[in-house]
Design a protein around this motif. Structure first.
Motif, PDB file in Angstrom:
ATOM      1  N   ASP A 278       0.867  -1.173   0.000  1.00  0.00           N
ATOM      2  CA  ASP A 278       0.000   0.000   0.000  1.00  0.00           C
ATOM      3  C   ASP A 278       0.906   1.226   0.000  1.00  0.00           C
ATOM      4  N   ARG A 307      -8.392   0.158  -2.501  1.00  0.00           N
ATOM      5  CA  ARG A 307      -7.625   0.675  -1.362  1.00  0.00           C
ATOM      6  C   ARG A 307      -8.371   0.554  -0.036  1.00  0.00           C
ATOM      7  N   GLU A 311      -6.915  -1.636   3.212  1.00  0.00           N
ATOM      8  CA  GLU A 311      -6.678  -1.129   4.566  1.00  0.00           C
ATOM      9  C   GLU A 311      -7.380  -2.004   5.603  1.00  0.00           C
ATOM     10  N   THR A 312      -8.541  -2.545   5.232  1.00  0.00           N
ATOM     11  CA  THR A 312      -9.241  -3.445   6.142  1.00  0.00           C
ATOM     12  C   THR A 312      -8.461  -4.739   6.349  1.00  0.00           C
ATOM     13  N   VAL A 314      -5.283  -5.256   6.025  1.00  0.00           N
ATOM     14  CA  VAL A 314      -4.010  -5.050   6.725  1.00  0.00           C
ATOM     15  C   VAL A 314      -4.184  -5.228   8.226  1.00  0.00           C
TER      16      VAL A 314
END
Length: 416
Positions: A278, A307, A311-312, A314
């Motif tokens: 990311d 994206r 992020e979720t 990660v």
């Protein structure tokens, strides 16, 4: 030899007739062969049998008349059996010669070019017939070389490439076999570039450049790749669409890499922290998966997603993988339908000075002029599927063309 030496016995008359028929039928047979060949080659039609009879008898009559000047006993009534036998021999010779000429005119290719004559072909000793279709096995001989200007190949990848043993159609020229071999190396091993040389004995010498990137080149623009520890289903491969259910949320993504744990690693503790790409985060990801599909079990799976979903994922420590059904691949059904109707699909690069350079598909009238259809065209770096007649074409464009094998060969010689 004077023909008056013949007697009135039936066997001698038949022998005399065979002799006269062979003597006078050589020229009519040659004329019928040539006329049948030219007529079929030019028009694609067969001369009727009545025309062959008239032509053969007319020419044989001229030859018989010339022989009568030498010996008048040839045309006497006492030699009637010999004359009938000679006529039958002449007609049989004319019919046979015409049939051979007609068959040659039907099978002889109508398009010749210096390019076709320069093309190298394989030795017939290396061709295997499988179901009536010629195939050739192309092994790699010698060591797989490193391409100049690129880093050296990893030894594991070098060993895998050296072990390939692929089969191709035997009716292709060697230049096309080399191109297909290179393309398959790029697809199967994700190498940056490949150069293949194949000799007449179907032995390949290979020089390969190593992959310049791994997962990154398979991630679509605007998306991110995230790796999550999970129970990986058996048979997962790149391109599969999966749903990931985690303790922090759910998301859907496309598989770009996956690996199941080895049997001796099944009870090993899995790292709770997933890796992700990311922005500028560096991730150590293998360039190639060791197998095209997973074997199932504990492992890690890398998916490409948007994206917010990245992020979720990660923040997730572990996920559950559910493979989404893709249904029937319609493109493969289309290719099967085309093959059943005798058509083939071929990718060609149009040459700069060809008949399609600087024109449009409609002006070139590809369908009527060459009997093929352009189903996709790459012009100015972008692909157009089912291009219209006003689509511009220039030298160096790539295209996918559909047609019979003969029509595709003729179009390739004219435009590629």
């Amino acid at each position: 030899m004077p023909f008056g030496l013949s007697t009135g016995s039936f066997p001698m008359q038949v022998l005399l007739g065979v002799y006269l028929g062979l003597l006078t039928g050589v020229i009519p047979a040659l004329v019928c062969f040539g006329f049948g060949f030219v007529f079929r080659y030019v028009t694609g039609l067969t001369i009727p049998a009545f025309g062959v009879v008239v032509l053969g008898i007319a020419i044989a009559g001229i030859n018989g008349g010339l022989m009568a000047f030498n010996d008048v006993t040839v045309v006497q009534s006492s030699n009637s059996i010999a004359l009938v036998t000679a006529l039958v021999v002449v007609l049989m010779g004319c019919f046979y010669a015409h049939a051979r000429g007609d068959a040659l005119g039907a099978n002889l290719p109508k398009h010749f070019s210096l390019k076709r004559l320069r093309e190298r072909t394989l030795s017939r000793d290396v061709v295997d017939l499988v179901g009536g279709i010629g195939q050739v096995r192309v092994p790699i001989v010698g060591a797989v070389g490193d391409m100049e200007g690129y880093p050296p190949l990893p030894e594991t990848l070098r060993t895998e490439i050296a072990a390939v043993d692929w089969t191709f159609p035997a009716d292709l020229p060697i230049a096309e076999l080399e191109r297909r071999f290179e393309e398959r190396l790029r697809v199967e091993f994700d190498v940056a570039d490949a150069d293949v040389r194949i000799d007449e004995r179907a032995r390949a010498t290979v020089v390969v450049a190593p992959p310049l990137s791994g997962v990154s080149k398979r991630v679509p623009r605007g998306e991110r790749a995230v790796s999550v520890s999970a129970l990986v289903p058996t048979g997962v491969a790149r391109g599969d669409v999966v749903s990931l259910h985690t303790d922090v949320g759910d998301c859907t993504g496309t598989v770009v890499a996956a690996k199941s744990a080895e049997p001796d690693e099944a009870d090993a503790e899995v790292s709770p922290t997933p890796a992700a790409t990311d922005g500028g985060t560096a991730v150590e990801v293998p360039a190639r998966t060791p197998a095209p599909v997973t074997t199932g079990g504990e492992g890690r799976i890398t998916v490409a997603t948007d994206r917010p979903s990245a992020e979720t994922l990660v923040a997730a420590s572990r996920g559950s993988v559910v493979v989404t059904a893709r249904g029937t691949r319609r493109e493969f059904e289309l290719l099967s339908l085309l093959r059943r109707t005798g058509n083939r699909v071929r990718r060609l690069t149009l040459r700069a000075d060809g008949p399609l350079d600087g024109t449009t598909l409609g002006d070139a009238d590809v369908r009527d002029a060459y009997g093929v259809a352009v189903i996709a065209l790459r012009h100015d770096g972008s692909w157009t599927v089912a291009p219209r007649g006003d689509t511009a074409v220039s030298g160096g464009d790539d295209c996918f063309v559909v047609g019979t094998r003969e029509k595709l060969n003729a179009f390739a010689e004219a435009a590629a």
